[in-house]
Design an enzyme around this catalytic site. Sequence first.
Site, PDB file in Angstrom:
ATOM      1  N   LYS A   1       8.287  -5.614 -10.665  1.00  0.00           N
ATOM      2  CA  LYS A   1       9.629  -5.841 -11.185  1.00  0.00           C
ATOM      3  C   LYS A   1       9.566  -6.724 -12.431  1.00  0.00           C
ATOM      4  O   LYS A   1       8.697  -7.591 -12.546  1.00  0.00           O
ATOM      5  CB  LYS A   1      10.490  -6.569 -10.140  1.00  0.00           C
ATOM      6  CG  LYS A   1      10.814  -5.794  -8.882  1.00  0.00           C
ATOM      7  CD  LYS A   1      11.618  -6.681  -7.928  1.00  0.00           C
ATOM      8  CE  LYS A   1      11.945  -5.982  -6.627  1.00  0.00           C
ATOM      9  NZ  LYS A   1      12.958  -4.923  -6.811  1.00  0.00           N
TER      10      LYS A   1
ATOM     11  N   ARG B   1      12.097   1.113   2.660  1.00  0.00           N
ATOM     12  CA  ARG B   1      12.268   2.293   3.518  1.00  0.00           C
ATOM     13  C   ARG B   1      10.972   2.665   4.223  1.00  0.00           C
ATOM     14  O   ARG B   1      10.998   3.299   5.275  1.00  0.00           O
ATOM     15  CB  ARG B   1      12.818   3.453   2.685  1.00  0.00           C
ATOM     16  CG  ARG B   1      11.884   4.013   1.636  1.00  0.00           C
ATOM     17  CD  ARG B   1      12.645   4.779   0.563  1.00  0.00           C
ATOM     18  NE  ARG B   1      13.418   3.885  -0.266  1.00  0.00           N
ATOM     19  CZ  ARG B   1      14.226   4.286  -1.246  1.00  0.00           C
ATOM     20  NH1 ARG B   1      14.370   5.581  -1.482  1.00  0.00           N
ATOM     21  NH2 ARG B   1      14.896   3.413  -1.968  1.00  0.00           N
TER      22      ARG B   1
END
Length: 469
Positions: A248, A324
Site C-alpha cells: 500500500k 477474504r
Amino acid sequence: MSTPLAEFADPAADALPLWLVRPGKNGPDLPEGLGTTGTEWAKAQGFAGRAGQLCLLPQASGGIAGALFGIGPAAQPGDRPARERFLLAKAAETLPKGSWRIVHPGGDVDLANGALGWLFAQYRFTRYKQGEAPGARLVCPDGVDADRLLALAAGEYLARDLINTPASDMGPADLEAAARAVAERHGAEVMVIAGDDLLARNFPMIHAVGRAAAQAPRLIDLRFAGDGPKLTLVGKGVCFDTGGLDIKPPASMGLMKKDMGGAANVLGLADTLARLGLTRGMQLRVLIPAVENAISANAFRPGDVLTSRKGLTVEVNNTDAEGRLVLADALALADEDAPDLLISMATLTGAARVALGPDLPPFFCDDDAVAAALQGAGMANADPIWRMPFWEPYETMIEPAIADLDNAPGGGFAGAITAALFLRRFTQTARHYVHFDIYGWQPGAAPGRPKGGTGQGMRAILNALPDIL
C-alpha cells in the site's frame, strides 16, 4: 480492557434535573415546573429547543439548578433519519460534572437509546495518553433496562479498545490474548491453531497470508456453553495490513491497525451476548483468523495459486486482497458445523466505503426475512446498516482462467459485491449466511462516537436474533 467500563449515576444521588425540550410554534415547549424565573432566563439566553441546544439554569445562590436540552421537533412518519443518532450524548459531553436525571420527556423520546448514547459518550482511549471522560453521569431513566445498556456499552468499549490499539500492541498473539480474556470472563472454551500447525490442520490460506510476519498466524476458536440454535461469528483479524508485496502507499497504510475491526466487532458482540445471559440459549461460536499481512522472503506473491481448506483453488491477483483469503478458511471450518446463522464481519473493501461511506456499513444476505429483521433492528437501535445484493451475474468476475476463484478481479467495478460472492463460495451448509463489510472507524467526533475505533452492526445483530434464530 484499558478503558474503565461505562456506568450510570447512583439512583440515590442528589441529581440535577435535565429537561428535554422541543421547539414549538410560539417558542420552546418549556416545562411548567420551570417557574417564572427559569422561563425568563431561558428566553434571555435565546433557548429555542433546537436539537443539541443546552441552557444551564441558575440558582439564586449562584449554583446550577438544572438544565434545558433541546431535542428538536418530534419525528414524523416518513422523516429522514436524524443527523445525530445519539443526540442526548451531546448533553453528556457538555454538561458540568455531577449526576443528572431526565425529567419532562415527551412520550416519543427513545430514552433507552438516549441513555446508551450517554454511556458511549463516556468512552476515552487512555492506554497511551491520559484523557478525561465527561464527568456528567446520568441516572438511568425509569423503565429503561440499565443492565442491558451496560452490557451493550461494555461490548462497544471492547471493540473500540481493540481497534484503537496499534499493531505494536495488537498483533496476532495480542488478539489471541484479548479473545482468551473474553473466554475466561464468560467460561468459554478456547482452541488456537498457530504457525505451521495451520498447514497440518488444513488452513493453508490463513498460513500463507500470515507466514511472513514476526508473530505467527493463528486461528482462534471460542465456544460458549449453551444449548439451542447455532450462531457462528467469524471476524477478520488482520492486525496490520501492509498490502503485502502489492504494498500500500503510505496514505493507505496509516489506518491499517483497524484491519482487525471485524474481529473486534465479533468479540464485542460475543461479550455483550454473554453479559446478557443470551449465550445459554444458543450455541455461540466465534472464529478469528488472526494474521499480519507483512513483507518478507517467504511472503505469498501475486500470481500464486493457493488451495483453500474447502479444496477450491484461488489465484492471488493482489496480495492486498488478503482478508477474504483468511476468512475463506475460517468460513469453511464454520460451515462444516452447519450453523443456523453464520455471520462474517470484516473491514474488507474500499468499494463499500465508496458506495455508502464510513457511517453506513453494507451487509449481504440471500434471505429477505433475515435481511429485513437485521435492517429494521439496526434502524431502531441507532446502528444503521444497508442491504446490498449477492448479484449472481457477477459470479463470472471471480472465476479466473487458471484457478477456481480470483481474489481480486480486475476492472474496478462492484468490489464489495465480488468480495461477498467470493466468501459465499465457502458457505454451503449454513442455514443463513450474512456478511458485513464494515469500516470500524469514526473519522470525526460525533455525539457518543469519538474519533477512532467503533462498533458497527453489533446492536443490529443482537436485536434481530430473536426473529432469526
